[in-house]
Design a protein around this motif. Structure first.
Motif, PDB file in Angstrom:
ATOM      1  N   LYS A   9       0.818  -1.214   0.000  1.00  0.00           N
ATOM      2  CA  LYS A   9       0.000   0.000   0.000  1.00  0.00           C
ATOM      3  C   LYS A   9       0.851   1.262   0.000  1.00  0.00           C
ATOM      4  N   GLU A  10       1.834   1.313   0.884  1.00  0.00           N
ATOM      5  CA  GLU A  10       2.676   2.509   0.973  1.00  0.00           C
ATOM      6  C   GLU A  10       3.501   2.696  -0.301  1.00  0.00           C
ATOM      7  N   LEU A  11       4.013   1.587  -0.849  1.00  0.00           N
ATOM      8  CA  LEU A  11       4.814   1.662  -2.072  1.00  0.00           C
ATOM      9  C   LEU A  11       3.974   2.156  -3.245  1.00  0.00           C
ATOM     10  N   ILE A  12       2.755   1.612  -3.393  1.00  0.00           N
ATOM     11  CA  ILE A  12       1.894   2.027  -4.503  1.00  0.00           C
ATOM     12  C   ILE A  12       1.502   3.483  -4.356  1.00  0.00           C
ATOM     13  N   ALA A  13       1.235   3.931  -3.145  1.00  0.00           N
ATOM     14  CA  ALA A  13       0.890   5.337  -2.920  1.00  0.00           C
ATOM     15  C   ALA A  13       2.052   6.250  -3.312  1.00  0.00           C
ATOM     16  N   LYS A  14       3.267   5.809  -2.988  1.00  0.00           N
ATOM     17  CA  LYS A  14       4.465   6.594  -3.337  1.00  0.00           C
ATOM     18  C   LYS A  14       4.655   6.640  -4.854  1.00  0.00           C
ATOM     19  N   LEU A  15       4.472   5.503  -5.519  1.00  0.00           N
ATOM     20  CA  LEU A  15       4.624   5.454  -6.980  1.00  0.00           C
ATOM     21  C   LEU A  15       3.570   6.309  -7.675  1.00  0.00           C
ATOM     22  N   ASN A  16       2.338   6.252  -7.168  1.00  0.00           N
ATOM     23  CA  ASN A  16       1.274   7.068  -7.764  1.00  0.00           C
ATOM     24  C   ASN A  16       1.533   8.551  -7.557  1.00  0.00           C
ATOM     25  N   ALA A  17       2.046   8.917  -6.372  1.00  0.00           N
ATOM     26  CA  ALA A  17       2.307  10.327  -6.076  1.00  0.00           C
ATOM     27  C   ALA A  17       3.402  10.882  -6.983  1.00  0.00           C
ATOM     28  N   GLU A  18       4.401  10.071  -7.295  1.00  0.00           N
ATOM     29  CA  GLU A  18       5.508  10.524  -8.141  1.00  0.00           C
ATOM     30  C   GLU A  18       5.298  10.164  -9.612  1.00  0.00           C
ATOM     31  N   ASN A  19       4.137   9.564  -9.921  1.00  0.00           N
ATOM     32  CA  ASN A  19       3.780   9.215 -11.299  1.00  0.00           C
ATOM     33  C   ASN A  19       4.870   8.352 -11.950  1.00  0.00           C
ATOM     34  N   LYS A  20       5.294   7.322 -11.242  1.00  0.00           N
ATOM     35  CA  LYS A  20       6.361   6.445 -11.715  1.00  0.00           C
ATOM     36  C   LYS A  20       5.798   5.305 -12.554  1.00  0.00           C
ATOM     37  N   ASN A  21       6.642   4.780 -13.449  1.00  0.00           N
ATOM     38  CA  ASN A  21       6.261   3.624 -14.245  1.00  0.00           C
ATOM     39  C   ASN A  21       6.213   2.370 -13.362  1.00  0.00           C
ATOM     40  N   LYS A  22       5.405   1.380 -13.803  1.00  0.00           N
ATOM     41  CA  LYS A  22       5.206   0.181 -12.990  1.00  0.00           C
ATOM     42  C   LYS A  22       5.267  -1.076 -13.855  1.00  0.00           C
ATOM     43  N   PHE A  23       5.696  -2.164 -13.211  1.00  0.00           N
ATOM     44  CA  PHE A  23       5.600  -3.504 -13.797  1.00  0.00           C
ATOM     45  C   PHE A  23       4.969  -4.385 -12.733  1.00  0.00           C
ATOM     46  N   ILE A  24       3.738  -4.834 -12.986  1.00  0.00           N
ATOM     47  CA  ILE A  24       2.981  -5.629 -12.026  1.00  0.00           C
ATOM     48  C   ILE A  24       2.862  -7.059 -12.540  1.00  0.00           C
ATOM     49  N   ILE A  25       3.171  -8.017 -11.669  1.00  0.00           N
ATOM     50  CA  ILE A  25       3.000  -9.438 -11.988  1.00  0.00           C
ATOM     51  C   ILE A  25       1.951  -9.995 -11.029  1.00  0.00           C
ATOM     52  N   GLU A  26       0.836 -10.443 -11.595  1.00  0.00           N
ATOM     53  CA  GLU A  26      -0.217 -11.041 -10.790  1.00  0.00           C
ATOM     54  C   GLU A  26      -0.036 -12.548 -10.716  1.00  0.00           C
ATOM     55  N   ASP A  33      -8.664  -7.654  -4.648  1.00  0.00           N
ATOM     56  CA  ASP A  33      -9.507  -6.596  -4.095  1.00  0.00           C
ATOM     57  C   ASP A  33      -8.668  -5.364  -3.759  1.00  0.00           C
ATOM     58  N   PHE A  34      -7.506  -5.598  -3.147  1.00  0.00           N
ATOM     59  CA  PHE A  34      -6.593  -4.489  -2.848  1.00  0.00           C
ATOM     60  C   PHE A  34      -6.097  -3.827  -4.131  1.00  0.00           C
ATOM     61  N   LEU A  35      -5.737  -4.644  -5.116  1.00  0.00           N
ATOM     62  CA  LEU A  35      -5.191  -4.112  -6.355  1.00  0.00           C
ATOM     63  C   LEU A  35      -6.241  -3.296  -7.111  1.00  0.00           C
ATOM     64  N   ASN A  36      -7.487  -3.765  -7.131  1.00  0.00           N
ATOM     65  CA  ASN A  36      -8.550  -3.021  -7.816  1.00  0.00           C
ATOM     66  C   ASN A  36      -8.794  -1.663  -7.173  1.00  0.00           C
ATOM     67  N   LYS A  37      -8.657  -1.596  -5.846  1.00  0.00           N
ATOM     68  CA  LYS A  37      -8.926  -0.337  -5.131  1.00  0.00           C
ATOM     69  C   LYS A  37      -7.766   0.645  -5.259  1.00  0.00           C
ATOM     70  N   ASN A  38      -6.582   0.161  -5.562  1.00  0.00           N
ATOM     71  CA  ASN A  38      -5.401   1.031  -5.547  1.00  0.00           C
ATOM     72  C   ASN A  38      -4.810   1.283  -6.929  1.00  0.00           C
ATOM     73  N   ASN A  39      -5.597   1.061  -7.983  1.00  0.00           N
ATOM     74  CA  ASN A  39      -5.151   1.483  -9.306  1.00  0.00           C
ATOM     75  C   ASN A  39      -6.369   1.986 -10.078  1.00  0.00           C
ATOM     76  N   THR A  40      -6.103   2.837 -11.037  1.00  0.00           N
ATOM     77  CA  THR A  40      -7.182   3.471 -11.810  1.00  0.00           C
ATOM     78  C   THR A  40      -7.161   3.066 -13.277  1.00  0.00           C
ATOM     79  N   THR A  41      -6.355   2.041 -13.613  1.00  0.00           N
ATOM     80  CA  THR A  41      -6.213   1.680 -15.020  1.00  0.00           C
ATOM     81  C   THR A  41      -7.028   0.451 -15.411  1.00  0.00           C
ATOM     82  N   TYR A  42      -7.254  -0.469 -14.481  1.00  0.00           N
ATOM     83  CA  TYR A  42      -8.017  -1.675 -14.824  1.00  0.00           C
ATOM     84  C   TYR A  42      -8.662  -2.257 -13.580  1.00  0.00           C
ATOM     85  N   ASP A  43      -9.627  -3.155 -13.805  1.00  0.00           N
ATOM     86  CA  ASP A  43     -10.330  -3.829 -12.717  1.00  0.00           C
ATOM     87  C   ASP A  43     -10.406  -5.314 -13.059  1.00  0.00           C
TER      88      ASP A  43
END
Length: 338
Positions: A9-26, A33-43
């Motif tokens: 949670k803290e890491l994602i908030a920091k990345l979103n605040a600084e608008n950093k690029n991401k690589f997510i592996i599900e 549920d956590f991932l859906n609530k903490n990103n705005t690109t997909y559900d």
């Protein structure tokens, strides 16, 4: 981020605040549920079920060049079952494949939004792919090259020109008029897969024509040498991506006399000597006139032309006159006047 959950949670908030690029592996341990609530690109639909999916390469993927390293032969990845709904435009690198049947559901995607780039792999155990790639080719280079291109894509979001044009502002009418273009993918590697065309408009006549650019070596080219002297504006655009660039140039009329500002005195004197003549400068015209008047080769010649025309030039008129005289003679004879 590998299988993110509430601890991220803290890491994602920091990345979103600084608008950093991401690589997510599900994977199976991802807190959807956590991932859906903490990103705005997909559900991601939550079903609490998993499925093994093999990969199928999307040949129409455009952000960067992806070589086919035989993805279909790689072991399946364990992924969460359920559809994914994106709220932003995305590009699919690999589709999910089940028992040789393509689902057209994304397994590996990239997207760009708000000046940020993201990559999402909907499956775990990608290490198996690297092992299988080594078994296929006896080298890790192919798989590592694929991951390297992905990392390069995510490493920076600096804007640079992907379409560059090489041309001159002025062209001589007797020379070659070549316009060159270079097109790069989002990793700024030359892209030879595109189709480029140029629309040229004559600014004086307002007529436009479109020509294709031909791939030659490491650039695209078009030969416009057939254009007549005028002022032109042009626009080079790509066929698959929304990229374009404009410019303008002028074709000058070619006049051989205007190419030399000064006379070549040495060659002119040599020509005069070879032809037994003389050379004169502009400030010595009097000498030229005197030499022309005193030269016996230049005498006044009078010619006369004499044209002789017959009195009766038209044979048809002669025939009419002959018929008239014959008719008069017969009439006089008939009336006893002769």
């Amino acid at each position: 981020m590998y299988q993110p959950n509430n601890k991220f949670k803290e890491l994602i908030a920091k990345l979103n605040a600084e608008n950093k690029n991401k690589f997510i592996i599900e994977g199976s341990n991802t807190d959807l549920d956590f991932l859906n609530k903490n990103n705005t690109t997909y559900d991601h639909e939550i079903t609490d079920q998993t499925e093994n999916y093999q990969a199928q390469l999307n040949l129409n993927y455009t952000p960067f060049l992806v070589d086919d390293i035989n993805f279909e032969s790689f072991p399946p990845l364990k992924s969460n079952y359920g559809s994914v709904v994106f709220s932003v435009p995305f590009e699919t690198i690999l589709y999910k494949n089940v028992n040789g049947i393509s689902t057209q559901e994304p397994l590996f995607v990239t997207l760009e939004t708000g000046g940020r780039r993201e990559a999402i792999l909907f499956g775990e155990n990608i290490w198996k792919w690297r092992s299988q790639s080594f078994l296929n080719s006896k080298s890790f280079n192919e798989f590592d090259g694929f991951i390297g291109k992905l990392v390069q894509y995510l490493a920076s979001n600096k804007k640079r020109n992907r379409l560059n044009i090489d041309y001159q502002s002025f062209y001589n009418g007797n020379g070659n008029i070549i316009v060159k273009a270079e097109l790069f993918d989002k990793n700024y590697v030359f892209d030879a897969r595109e189709t480029l065309q140029i629309t040229v408009t004559d600014n004086l006549s307002k007529t436009s024509k479109t020509y294709p650019l031909i791939l030659k070596n490491n650039n695209y080219q078009v030969d416009l040498s057939h254009l007549s002297p005028s002022e032109y504006s042009f626009k080079v655009s790509s066929g698959k991506e929304n990229l374009s660039k404009s410019g303008h140039f002028k074709i000058l009329e070619y006049n051989v006399e205007q190419q030399f500002l000064n006379a070549n005195v040495g060659k002119l004197e040599q020509l005069a000597s070879n032809s037994e003549g003389d050379s004169y400068f502009i400030d010595n015209t009097t000498s030229l006139v005197d030499d022309l008047l005193g030269d016996n080769r230049y005498k006044t010649i009078q010619k006369s032309h004499k044209n002789s025309l017959p009195l009766i030039d038209w044979k048809y008129l002669l025939a009419v006159i002959a018929l008239s005289l014959s008719a008069e003679w017969f009439l006089r004879k008939y009336k006893g006047l002769i």
